[in-house]
Design an enzyme around this catalytic site. Structure first.
Site, PDB file in Angstrom:
ATOM      1  N   SER A   1       0.852  -1.191   0.000  1.00  0.00           N
ATOM      2  CA  SER A   1       0.000   0.000   0.000  1.00  0.00           C
ATOM      3  C   SER A   1       0.880   1.229   0.000  1.00  0.00           C
ATOM      4  O   SER A   1       1.967   1.232   0.587  1.00  0.00           O
ATOM      5  CB  SER A   1      -0.891   0.017   1.238  1.00  0.00           C
ATOM      6  OG  SER A   1      -1.492   1.300   1.413  1.00  0.00           O
TER       7      SER A   1
ATOM      8  N   TYR B   1      -1.318  -0.899  10.304  1.00  0.00           N
ATOM      9  CA  TYR B   1      -1.453  -1.132   8.872  1.00  0.00           C
ATOM     10  C   TYR B   1      -0.285  -0.505   8.104  1.00  0.00           C
ATOM     11  O   TYR B   1       0.307  -1.139   7.220  1.00  0.00           O
ATOM     12  CB  TYR B   1      -2.782  -0.562   8.375  1.00  0.00           C
ATOM     13  CG  TYR B   1      -3.006  -0.739   6.889  1.00  0.00           C
ATOM     14  CD1 TYR B   1      -3.375  -1.975   6.367  1.00  0.00           C
ATOM     15  CD2 TYR B   1      -2.860   0.326   6.005  1.00  0.00           C
ATOM     16  CE1 TYR B   1      -3.595  -2.149   5.009  1.00  0.00           C
ATOM     17  CE2 TYR B   1      -3.065   0.162   4.642  1.00  0.00           C
ATOM     18  CZ  TYR B   1      -3.432  -1.081   4.151  1.00  0.00           C
ATOM     19  OH  TYR B   1      -3.635  -1.248   2.805  1.00  0.00           O
TER      20      TYR B   1
END
Length: 258
Positions: free
Chosen positions: A143, A157
């Protein structure tokens, strides 16, 4: 004109939905024989059925990527079926957002096991097959939040995303001399069902955040994966390719802005 992945054998983990499904479909359209490995049997079989219906070659292998023995069996079954493994694309991952002080150790291990360790297991089990042919391409889907602009409430995350990039870059330094390339694909906001579950997700389309003023379609992320998987990127290894509609140079937005 030959397809860009003619004769290649590709594994796509997490290929039952979202970006993974788009990548599996794109690989098949470019001539690869694709193995979709996922814990989601219904989704994986649907992706394979669609690929075959469009004239492609695909097989589904139900695999819990958190279980190394299952990952080992999946890699062995792929090599037995096709005789080699040219491409490994790992797209297993979960989104996770919670205020830092509310996060738990259980949260930590869930995010790390899913977003990092599954990729490591796959590399450990597939690379030995690539070593036999002294060639291979590995793409780990991460990401763009693992770059230097993390969001608040996403400490775990963003850490996992950054960790995956560093693991990939270090591993490729060991493997490049054997002809095995390892790159990271870092999508920005993408039109997947997982993203649409984010509260007020449409606000991320603000041009102040994404200069193109829209999210990526999964197929646009898949296009970048095809490049990294193909021989067109034969001298590319250790790259983190951000596919983000210009967000790389845009303003920062935190989770609380939504």
């Amino acid at each position: 004109m030959s397809a860009r992945l003619d004769g290649k054998v590709a594994i796509v983990t997490g290929g039952a939905s979202g970006i993974g499904a788009a990548i599996a479909t794109a690989y098949a359209a470019e001539g690869a024989s694709v193995v979709v490995a996922d814990i989601n049997t219904a989704g994986g079989e649907a992706v394979v059925k669609e690929i075959i219906g469009n004239g492609g070659k695909a097989k589904f292998l139900a695999t819990d990527m958190k279980d190394r023995e299952q990952v080992k069996a999946m890699a062995a079954a792929t090599e037995k079926e096709y005789g080699k493994i040219d491409i490994l694309t790992n797209s297993v991952g979960i989104m996770f957002s919670k205020p830092f002080l509310e996060c738990t150790e259980e949260d930590w291990w869930n995010v790390m096991d899913t977003n990092v360790l599954t990729h490591v297991y796959a590399m450990w089990e597939v690379i030995p097959y690539m070593q036999k042919q002294k060639k291979g391409s590995i793409i780990n889907v991460s990401s763009k939040l693992g770059t230097n602009r993390p969001n608040n409430q996403e400490a775990f995350y963003t850490f996992a995303s950054a960790a995956l990039t560093m693991v990939s870059r270090s591993a490729q330094m060991d493997m490049a001399k054997e002809g095995i390339r390892i790159n990271v694909l870092a999508p920005g906001m993408t039109n997947t069902e997982a993203v649409k579950k984010i509260e007020n997700w449409k606000k991320f389309k603000d041009p102040l955040v994404i200069p193109m003023g829209r999210f990526a379609e999964p197929e646009e992320i898949a296009n970048a994966a095809v490049f990294l998987a193909s021989d067109e990127s034969s001298y590319v290894s250790g790259l983190m390719l951000e596919v983000d509609g210009g967000w790389v140079g845009g303003e920062h937005m935190t989770a609380t802005d939504c």
